[in-house]
Design an enzyme around this catalytic site. Structure first.
Site, short mmCIF file in Angstrom:
data_model
loop_
_atom_site.label_atom_id
_atom_site.label_comp_id
_atom_site.label_asym_id
_atom_site.label_seq_id
_atom_site.Cartn_x
_atom_site.Cartn_y
_atom_site.Cartn_z
N HIS A 166 0.85 -1.20 0.00
CA HIS A 166 0.00 0.00 0.00
C HIS A 166 0.88 1.24 0.00
O HIS A 166 1.99 1.23 0.55
CB HIS A 166 -0.93 0.00 1.22
CG HIS A 166 -1.97 1.07 1.15
ND1 HIS A 166 -1.72 2.37 1.54
CD2 HIS A 166 -3.25 1.05 0.68
CE1 HIS A 166 -2.81 3.10 1.32
NE2 HIS A 166 -3.75 2.32 0.81
N GLU A 209 -3.64 3.13 -7.25
CA GLU A 209 -4.07 4.27 -6.43
C GLU A 209 -3.06 5.41 -6.59
O GLU A 209 -1.95 5.32 -6.05
CB GLU A 209 -4.11 3.89 -4.95
CG GLU A 209 -5.07 2.80 -4.58
CD GLU A 209 -5.34 2.74 -3.08
OE1 GLU A 209 -6.50 2.55 -2.72
OE2 GLU A 209 -4.41 2.91 -2.27
O1 G3P Z 1 -6.55 1.70 0.46
C1 G3P Z 1 -7.49 2.63 0.03
C2 G3P Z 1 -7.01 4.00 0.17
O2 G3P Z 1 -5.66 4.24 0.06
C3 G3P Z 1 -7.86 5.04 -0.48
O3 G3P Z 1 -8.03 5.97 0.51
O4 G3P Z 1 -9.23 7.68 1.74
O5 G3P Z 1 -8.74 7.98 -0.68
O6 G3P Z 1 -10.44 6.31 0.03
P1 G3P Z 1 -9.18 7.05 0.38
#
Ligand code: G3P
Length: 220
Positions: A91, A139
């Site tokens: 992550h 992400e």
């Molecule tokens: O693991 C999910 C995360 O990193 C996304 O975070 O707060 O943007 O939904 P968020």
């Protein structure tokens, strides 16, 4: 675990610590049953044992070790024994080296855990697909925890899906960062994502059940 999947990463927010995780687990279970979809939570590690008896649970991280003298580590074998179905690896807030990602993916295969390897962009998604994990979750780090959704950069999702399928057709792509609403989920799935990783949009919501259900509706 069928797709599309909603993975709610509880991180280490105040709202998730200790027994608070149980509430998320109960809502995840309720949403799974009500809508017949996969809803997974990834609670802080000390709560894995409790939540896995309630709902589908993943670990937020594992270390690249088998049992032994590894003080403070979290092992694939152990999270499996505690009832996890899988684990997040690499992550953005817990990055590890390529070599260690490779070891963790192998440990997941050995211990029959679903591997969800995070990538920061489509280039890294393609590189990590060579390890043949079950999922790559893309992400963009700058959007994590904010109000701008990953789907505002559709090319990140589309190009990740392509990069991953070129290298490892069996690896599925997820996306996350800034996901807050049903429309975000619908758009992500339209772009080729097979599910969502979300944190703040659910964990910090005033009405957790409402927030989770809204995202689930986007998967239907
Ligand atoms: O693991 C999910 C995360 O990193 C996304 O975070 O707060 O943007 O939904 P968020």
């Amino acid at each position: 675990m069928k797709t599309p999947v909603l993975i709610v990463n509880l991180k280490q927010y105040d709202q998730s610590l200790g027994r608070n995780s149980i509430k998320f687990a109960e809502i995840a279970k309720k949403m799974s049953d009500k809508h017949n979809v996969s809803v997974v939570i990834a609670p802080p590690a000390p709560m894995i044992d409790d939540t896995s008896s309630i709902c589908l649970t993943m670990s937020q991280h594992i270390d690249p070790y088998e049992p032994g003298a590894h003080t403070g580590s979290l092992l694939a074998k152990h999270v499996k024994e505690l009832g996890c179905i899988g684990t997040i690896i690499n992550h953005s807030e817990k990055r590890i080296s390529y070599e260690n990602i490779e070891k963790c993916v192998e440990l997941c295969k050995k211990h029959r855990l679903i591997s969800v390897v995070c990538a920061k962009d489509n280039k890294e998604a393609g590189e990590l697909a060579a390890l043949k994990p079950d999922f790559i979750a893309v992400e963009p780090p700058e959007l994590i925890g904010g109000d701008i959704c990953v789907t505002t950069k559709p090319e990140v999702i589309v190009e990740s899906v392509k990069a991953v399928s070129d290298v490892s057709p069996q690896t599925k792509v997820l996306c996350g960062a800034g996901v807050k609403h049903r429309d975000d989920v619908e758009k992500a799935i339209e772009l080729g994502s097979q599910g969502i990783l979300v944190a703040s949009g659910v964990v910090k919501a005033d009405d957790i059940e409402n927030a989770m259900e809204d995202l689930v509706m986007g998967m239907l």
